[in-house]
Write a protein that holds these residues in place. Structure first.
Motif, short mmCIF file in Angstrom:
data_model
loop_
_atom_site.label_atom_id
_atom_site.label_comp_id
_atom_site.label_asym_id
_atom_site.label_seq_id
_atom_site.Cartn_x
_atom_site.Cartn_y
_atom_site.Cartn_z
N PHE A 148 0.84 -1.21 0.00
CA PHE A 148 0.00 0.00 0.00
C PHE A 148 0.87 1.26 0.00
CE2 PHE A 148 -3.60 -2.69 1.43
CZ PHE A 148 -4.56 -2.21 0.56
N ALA A 149 1.98 1.22 0.73
CA ALA A 149 2.88 2.38 0.75
C ALA A 149 3.47 2.62 -0.63
CB ALA A 149 3.99 2.16 1.78
N TYR A 150 3.83 1.53 -1.30
CA TYR A 150 4.38 1.68 -2.66
C TYR A 150 3.33 2.22 -3.62
CZ TYR A 150 6.06 0.47 -7.28
OH TYR A 150 6.41 0.52 -8.60
N MET A 151 2.09 1.70 -3.52
CA MET A 151 1.02 2.18 -4.40
C MET A 151 0.72 3.65 -4.14
SD MET A 151 -1.68 -0.98 -4.83
CE MET A 151 -1.85 -1.32 -3.08
N LYS A 152 0.76 4.06 -2.87
CA LYS A 152 0.55 5.47 -2.53
C LYS A 152 1.65 6.33 -3.12
CE LYS A 152 -0.06 8.64 1.36
NZ LYS A 152 -0.08 8.78 2.84
N LYS A 153 2.88 5.85 -3.03
CA LYS A 153 4.01 6.59 -3.59
C LYS A 153 3.87 6.72 -5.09
CE LYS A 153 9.04 6.45 -4.03
NZ LYS A 153 10.28 5.67 -3.72
N ARG A 154 3.50 5.64 -5.75
CA ARG A 154 3.31 5.68 -7.21
C ARG A 154 2.18 6.62 -7.59
NH1 ARG A 154 6.59 4.35 -11.00
NH2 ARG A 154 4.90 3.55 -12.30
N GLU A 155 1.10 6.62 -6.78
CA GLU A 155 -0.03 7.52 -7.07
C GLU A 155 0.40 8.97 -6.94
OE1 GLU A 155 -3.25 10.20 -6.26
OE2 GLU A 155 -1.87 9.45 -4.70
N GLU A 156 1.22 9.27 -5.92
CA GLU A 156 1.71 10.63 -5.75
C GLU A 156 2.62 11.04 -6.91
OE1 GLU A 156 3.60 10.53 -1.99
OE2 GLU A 156 1.74 10.65 -0.82
N GLU A 157 3.47 10.10 -7.34
CA GLU A 157 4.36 10.40 -8.46
C GLU A 157 3.56 10.64 -9.74
OE1 GLU A 157 6.99 7.11 -8.67
OE2 GLU A 157 8.25 7.76 -6.98
N MET A 158 2.53 9.83 -9.97
CA MET A 158 1.69 10.01 -11.16
C MET A 158 0.92 11.32 -11.10
SD MET A 158 0.29 6.13 -11.78
CE MET A 158 -0.62 6.63 -13.23
N ARG A 159 0.44 11.67 -9.90
CA ARG A 159 -0.28 12.93 -9.75
C ARG A 159 0.65 14.12 -10.02
NH1 ARG A 159 -1.71 12.46 -4.87
NH2 ARG A 159 -0.21 13.88 -3.93
N ASP A 160 1.86 14.05 -9.48
CA ASP A 160 2.83 15.12 -9.72
C ASP A 160 3.16 15.22 -11.21
OD1 ASP A 160 2.85 15.62 -7.03
OD2 ASP A 160 4.68 14.47 -6.63
N THR A 161 3.29 14.06 -11.84
CA THR A 161 3.59 14.06 -13.29
C THR A 161 2.45 14.66 -14.08
OG1 THR A 161 4.96 12.07 -13.04
CG2 THR A 161 4.19 12.60 -15.25
N ASN A 162 1.21 14.32 -13.72
CA ASN A 162 0.05 14.88 -14.42
C ASN A 162 -0.05 16.39 -14.23
OD1 ASN A 162 -0.78 12.37 -15.35
ND2 ASN A 162 -2.09 11.98 -13.60
N GLU A 163 0.18 16.84 -12.99
CA GLU A 163 0.13 18.28 -12.74
C GLU A 163 1.24 19.01 -13.50
OE1 GLU A 163 0.36 18.66 -8.54
OE2 GLU A 163 -1.72 18.01 -8.17
#
Length: 212
Positions: A158-173
């Motif tokens: 779950f921590a890894y998935m959260k990290k990946r979600e944050e990275e994808m969100r930052d990339t999208n922004e």
């Protein structure tokens, strides 16, 4: 005793989804003088164990090599026939298991080799029977240890998935911001080009005395 049985059933139900993902058993035929590879993504600090069995063929040598995405060798065995391997991942990465068959006889003259590969990682790769013997644990304590390791694995996932979600969100922004700036730049270029064309055509028509 009833509590221990109930705990074992709960442990089995909780472990079932993980076991489906953490065990890879595969069999395939390896033609002579060919190379076949399997790839799998593994999280950081995860124990990976495996056992392989390759059918023997005369005048044929099969090499086994396991590498990560950077090309580092995690396990290597020349003229492999049957054995085991184990390693622990240092970071989230994709590792590659490659079998390569070599023979001077040439293709078509030697039958294909049968390769059996059984890989486990995470909770399933740990030998809890050996841990129980070394630490003198009771069956219920072993199940609790297994559940503890399973819980830690789930938390890490779950921590890894959260990290990946944050990275994808930052990339999208970041991408949206760049697209916005590029759109504004493109619009300014179009407005400037249109203004230049208007003045250019105005001077041209005046030079031709088509307008005053």
């Amino acid at each position: 005793q009833a509590g221990g049985s109930a705990m074992a059933r709960v442990a089995a139900l909780l472990l079932l989804p993980v076991l489906i993902e953490s065990v890879l058993s595969i069999s395939f035929f390896l033609p002579v003088n060919t190379r076949k590879c399997l790839r799998e993504e593994i999280h950081k600090d995860v124990l990976v164990t495996g056992e392989y069995d390759i059918s023997e063929q005369a005048n044929t040598k099969t090499n086994l090599k396991i590498t990560d995405s950077s090309g580092h060798t995690l396990y290597s065995k020349e003229d492999a026939s049957k054995g085991k391997f184990a390693f622990t991942t240092e970071d989230y990465d994709m590792f590659e298991v490659c079998f390569e068959s070599k023979s001077p006889m040439g293709t078509g003259r030697v039958p294909d080799q049968l390769v059996n590969l059984d890989m486990k990682h995470g909770v399933e790769a740990k030998n809890y029977e050996e841990i129980a013997k070394v630490e003198k644990l009771k069956p219920l304590e072993v199940e609790l240890r297994r559940l503890e390791d399973l819980s830690e694995s789930i938390v890490n996932d779950f921590a890894y998935m959260k990290k990946r979600e944050e990275e994808m969100r930052d990339t999208n922004e970041s991408t949206n911001t760049r697209v916005l700036y590029f759109s504004i730049f493109s619009m300014c270029c179009l407005i400037g080009l249109a203004t230049w064309q208007v003045f250019y055509l105005r001077r041209f028509f005046k030079a031709k005395k088509l307008i005053e």
